[in-house]
Design an enzyme around this catalytic site. Structure first.
Site, PDB file in Angstrom:
ATOM      1  N   ARG A 167      -2.035  54.042 -13.019  1.00 60.08           N
ATOM      2  CA  ARG A 167      -3.225  53.505 -13.710  1.00 60.08           C
ATOM      3  C   ARG A 167      -3.295  54.059 -15.117  1.00 60.08           C
ATOM      4  O   ARG A 167      -3.647  53.362 -16.055  1.00 60.08           O
ATOM      5  CB  ARG A 167      -4.481  53.854 -12.923  1.00 60.08           C
ATOM      6  CG  ARG A 167      -4.891  52.852 -11.866  1.00 60.08           C
ATOM      7  CD  ARG A 167      -3.750  52.487 -10.899  1.00 60.08           C
ATOM      8  NE  ARG A 167      -4.200  51.575  -9.870  1.00 60.08           N
ATOM      9  CZ  ARG A 167      -4.691  51.978  -8.692  1.00 60.08           C
ATOM     10  NH1 ARG A 167      -4.750  53.270  -8.398  1.00 60.08           N
ATOM     11  NH2 ARG A 167      -5.088  51.089  -7.818  1.00 60.08           N
ATOM     12  N   ASP A 196       1.951  50.646  -9.631  1.00 63.05           N
ATOM     13  CA  ASP A 196       0.725  49.956  -9.207  1.00 63.05           C
ATOM     14  C   ASP A 196       0.560  48.700 -10.054  1.00 63.05           C
ATOM     15  O   ASP A 196       1.404  48.397 -10.901  1.00 63.05           O
ATOM     16  CB  ASP A 196      -0.504  50.874  -9.294  1.00 63.05           C
ATOM     17  CG  ASP A 196      -1.476  50.611  -8.143  1.00 63.05           C
ATOM     18  OD1 ASP A 196      -1.930  49.454  -8.009  1.00 63.05           O
ATOM     19  OD2 ASP A 196      -1.765  51.533  -7.371  1.00 63.05           O
ATOM     20  N   HIS A 273      -0.314  45.836  -4.553  1.00 59.68           N
ATOM     21  CA  HIS A 273      -0.304  46.716  -5.735  1.00 59.68           C
ATOM     22  C   HIS A 273       1.004  46.583  -6.528  1.00 59.68           C
ATOM     23  O   HIS A 273       1.567  47.575  -6.997  1.00 59.68           O
ATOM     24  CB  HIS A 273      -0.532  48.180  -5.317  1.00 59.68           C
ATOM     25  CG  HIS A 273      -1.943  48.445  -4.854  1.00 59.68           C
ATOM     26  ND1 HIS A 273      -2.985  48.650  -5.723  1.00 59.68           N
ATOM     27  CD2 HIS A 273      -2.473  48.509  -3.602  1.00 59.68           C
ATOM     28  CE1 HIS A 273      -4.102  48.854  -5.033  1.00 59.68           C
ATOM     29  NE2 HIS A 273      -3.816  48.755  -3.747  1.00 59.68           N
ATOM     30  N   GLU A 337      -4.157  48.032   1.070  1.00 57.75           N
ATOM     31  CA  GLU A 337      -4.853  46.975   0.349  1.00 57.75           C
ATOM     32  C   GLU A 337      -3.936  45.816  -0.054  1.00 57.75           C
ATOM     33  O   GLU A 337      -3.800  45.502  -1.226  1.00 57.75           O
ATOM     34  CB  GLU A 337      -5.509  47.589  -0.910  1.00 57.75           C
ATOM     35  CG  GLU A 337      -6.481  48.700  -0.554  1.00 57.75           C
ATOM     36  CD  GLU A 337      -7.057  49.436  -1.772  1.00 57.75           C
ATOM     37  OE1 GLU A 337      -8.225  49.843  -1.691  1.00 57.75           O
ATOM     38  OE2 GLU A 337      -6.346  49.595  -2.790  1.00 57.75           O
ATOM     39  N   TYR A 428     -10.866  62.702  -2.089  1.00 54.83           N
ATOM     40  CA  TYR A 428     -10.664  61.826  -3.240  1.00 54.83           C
ATOM     41  C   TYR A 428     -11.278  62.463  -4.484  1.00 54.83           C
ATOM     42  O   TYR A 428     -12.486  62.412  -4.712  1.00 54.83           O
ATOM     43  CB  TYR A 428     -11.243  60.430  -2.957  1.00 54.83           C
ATOM     44  CG  TYR A 428     -10.203  59.501  -2.352  1.00 54.83           C
ATOM     45  CD1 TYR A 428      -9.298  59.984  -1.406  1.00 54.83           C
ATOM     46  CD2 TYR A 428     -10.100  58.163  -2.730  1.00 54.83           C
ATOM     47  CE1 TYR A 428      -8.325  59.140  -0.860  1.00 54.83           C
ATOM     48  CE2 TYR A 428      -9.137  57.320  -2.191  1.00 54.83           C
ATOM     49  CZ  TYR A 428      -8.253  57.823  -1.254  1.00 54.83           C
ATOM     50  OH  TYR A 428      -7.293  57.002  -0.718  1.00 54.83           O
ATOM     51  N   GLU A 481      -7.846  55.621 -12.390  1.00 61.73           N
ATOM     52  CA  GLU A 481      -8.448  54.487 -13.100  1.00 61.73           C
ATOM     53  C   GLU A 481      -9.296  54.967 -14.278  1.00 61.73           C
ATOM     54  O   GLU A 481      -9.273  54.374 -15.361  1.00 61.73           O
ATOM     55  CB  GLU A 481      -9.347  53.673 -12.161  1.00 61.73           C
ATOM     56  CG  GLU A 481      -8.604  52.764 -11.196  1.00 61.73           C
ATOM     57  CD  GLU A 481      -8.354  53.428  -9.845  1.00 61.73           C
ATOM     58  OE1 GLU A 481      -8.285  54.685  -9.788  1.00 61.73           O
ATOM     59  OE2 GLU A 481      -8.226  52.692  -8.852  1.00 61.73           O
TER      60      GLU A 481
HETATM   61  C1  ACM Z   1      -6.090  53.923  -1.431  1.00 65.76           C
HETATM   62  O1  ACM Z   1      -7.026  54.640  -1.837  1.00 65.76           O
HETATM   63  N1  ACM Z   1      -6.058  52.641  -1.711  1.00 65.76           N
HETATM   64  C2  ACM Z   1      -5.013  54.481  -0.640  1.00 65.76           C
END
Ligand code: ACM
Ligand code: ZN
Length: 539
Positions: A167, A196, A273, A337, A428, A481
């Site tokens: 990112r 990504d 991604h 995702e 996170y 990000e």
């Molecule tokens: C993630 O946070 N998409 C692994």
């Protein structure tokens, strides 16, 4: 050596609080037994540190002792001769500590000198780190070390940290600083998120367009847009963003990490991604494009076409080079995702489903995973993926990186998958550190205060003791990000890394947040001296 009396313990703690030798560092060693005599042995700058001459890793460890403790490396035999002449207490690095845990070490300070003994070379490295941190507040040329036996070994074999360099790109020099920071905290796995939708950062010799077209974007959205469908009112910054790591840089960084007993686990996030790769090779997408490297965040509907044979060819070409560059047993293939919308409409994907007699598009991802797993096995490697990879069925050999914060960890361990815990509610580090968001740089919209990181227990209660063995360890993730500079990475990482290092290293019964806070206050002085940026207040 007798256990020290309570009074003496209090006195020594008091000394430590004044900024003297303090063995109670971070992560907290499992056992610190101070000698009741209160005697000390001097560690003198310029003094010899002896190591077994025939062992190159131990020689390197002795060089770390030089860098961190001001000692002069010398092979054991010569050092012994010198010690006799000079009457200085010897400092020795040695192997041979009896332990099942290769990272275990023991530091013994007594009348014979200072001995750092490891179950393996990594243990000796951690012992040197502990000594370094213990004397951090001492600025003189001679440090009086109270006699002690420190016995230590980490709780988990996997102690990880992830950095997202897709990112936003961070230069190779900073990656080395990041690795130094991890080593300081006893972390032994660096999960490197290299690709990504917003950038492809790994040079692939056979596919030069990946970095030529996929590693740059002309501008980036300002502020959060996650979930926003309409970007017509979005503001973009007008600043080109980009960069990639050459193969040479990667080799150099892998070696740098290895010297510090850190394995780099590279991640190629697939089949979702992948927009940066599709920008370079649009024929790999279901619609054929054209595509552009994303300038905003979120989950993109464009993913690799699961029905195009070129897709697997592409993945194998990339992973071949990944395996050449990264010796890690584990290779991370992402898997999170991945929307199936394109696969539902794509004739190639639908034909593949028919051919394989699949009922659901999700099974196409399982088909890719299995192909990739078999391919990696031919190279002696194993697959890790984000916890979505379990959805369509998965072989037992695959390791699951648990992140979504539900019961995915329990299900995976019960199915005998090895599990790495990166639970988003505790791990996170792109989330805010303080409840008052106005006092911090913009972050992902949730909160993760230091105390919550510290409170984390990676082994879920639902597991039996046998199932719990499948939990290999824990890892923090720094998604980028909203993080565009090395200073900001450090700010988001520190001091939360200190908290998670005790989750990873220290036995749970020894963890106590109130007792951790004063130790952190001391430790922060080290961040400051080393020029690391960190969040100076926490909750
Ligand atoms: C993630 O946070 N998409 C692994
Ligand atoms: Zn397709």
């Amino acid at each position: 050596m007798k256990k020290m009396s309570t009074i003496l313990a209090a006195a020594l703690l008091c000394l430590a609080a004044k900024g003297e030798v303090n063995y109670q560092t971070i992560p907290l060693p499992q056992s610190i037994t101070l000698d009741a005599s209160g005697k000390t042995t001097a560690l003198v700058k310029g003094q010899v540190v002896a190591y077994p001459a025939e062992n190159a890793l131990m020689k390197r460890n002795a060089e770390f002792a030089q860098e961190f403790l001001g000692l002069v490396p010398q092979p054991e035999v010569e050092a012994k001769k010198k010690a006799k002449k000079k009457d200085v207490a010897p400092v020795r690095l040695a192997l041979g500590l009896a332990s099942d845990n290769p990272d275990a070490y023991q530091i013994t300070v007594d009348k014979k000198g200072i001995l750092v003994q490891g179950a393996s070379e990594s243990g000796v490295f951690y012992g040197i780190q502990t000594l370094r941190k213990s004397i951090e507040q001492e600025t003189g040329d001679s440090v009086l070390l109270p006699w002690v036996v420190i016995q230590d070994a980490p709780r988990f074999q996997y102690r990880g940290a992830m950095l997202d360099c897709a990112r936003h790109f961070f230069p190779a020099d900073f990656i080395k600083t990041f690795i130094d920071i991890l080593a300081l905290h006893g972390v032994n796995k660096f999960h490197w998120h290299l690709t990504d939708d917003q950038g492809w950062r790994l040079e692939v010799k056979a596919l030069p367009e990946l970095v030529a077209k996929g590693s740059h974007r002309p501008y980036t959205i300002v502020g959060p847009n996650v979930g926003a469908k309409d970007l017509s009112n979005a503001i973009f910054d007008g600043k080109p963003e980009g960069g990639f790591y050459s193969r040479e840089q990667i080799r150099d960084i892998v070696a740098y990490a290895a010297e510090r007993y850190i394995t780099i686990i590279p991640e190629i996030d697939l089949p979702g991604h992948m927009v940066a790769a599709l920008t370079a090779y649009p024929e790999l997408g279901c619609t054929g494009g054209p595509y552009v490297v994303k300038r905003h965040w979120g989950i993109d509907t464009d993913v690799l076409c699961a029905g195009n044979p070129k897709t697997l060819e592409f993945i194998k070409t990339v992973l071949s080079e990944v395996c050449e560059l990264f010796p890690s047993k584990f290779i991370h293939i992402g898997g999170d995702e991945c929307p199936r919308k394109r696969w539902e409409k794509c004739p190639k994907c639908q034909a593949k489903m028919k051919e394989l007699k699949l009922e659901k598009e999700a099974q196409l991802q399982t088909y890719i995973n299995q192909e990739v797993e078999n391919f990696l096995a031919t190279k002696g490697r194993e697959l890790i993926g984000w916890d979505e990879i379990v959805q369509g069925g998965l072989s037992e050999n695959a390791t699951v990186m648990y992140w979504r914060g539900g019961k995915e960890n329990v299900t995976a361990a019960q199915k005998h998958h090895r599990v790495i815990v990166t639970n988003k509610w505790f791990c996170y580090f792109d989330y805010y550190q303080l409840a008052n968001h106005a006092t911090q740089p913009m972050a992902f919209t949730r909160d993760l205060p230091l105390s919550k990181v510290y409170s984390h227990e990676p082994i879920p209660e639902e597991l039996t003791a046998e199932e719990a063995k499948y939990i290999l360890g824990a890892q923090c993730n720094v998604w980028s990000e909203y993080i565009a500079s090395p200073d900001h990475v450090m700010y988001m990482l520190l001091p939360r890394l200190a908290a998670i290092s005790e989750v990873q290293w220290t036995q749970p019964e020894k963890k106590d947040f109130e007792q951790f806070k004063p130790r952190l206050a001391e430790f922060e002085k080290m961040y400051h001296r080393l020029g690391y940026k960190y969040c100076t207040n926490y909750e």
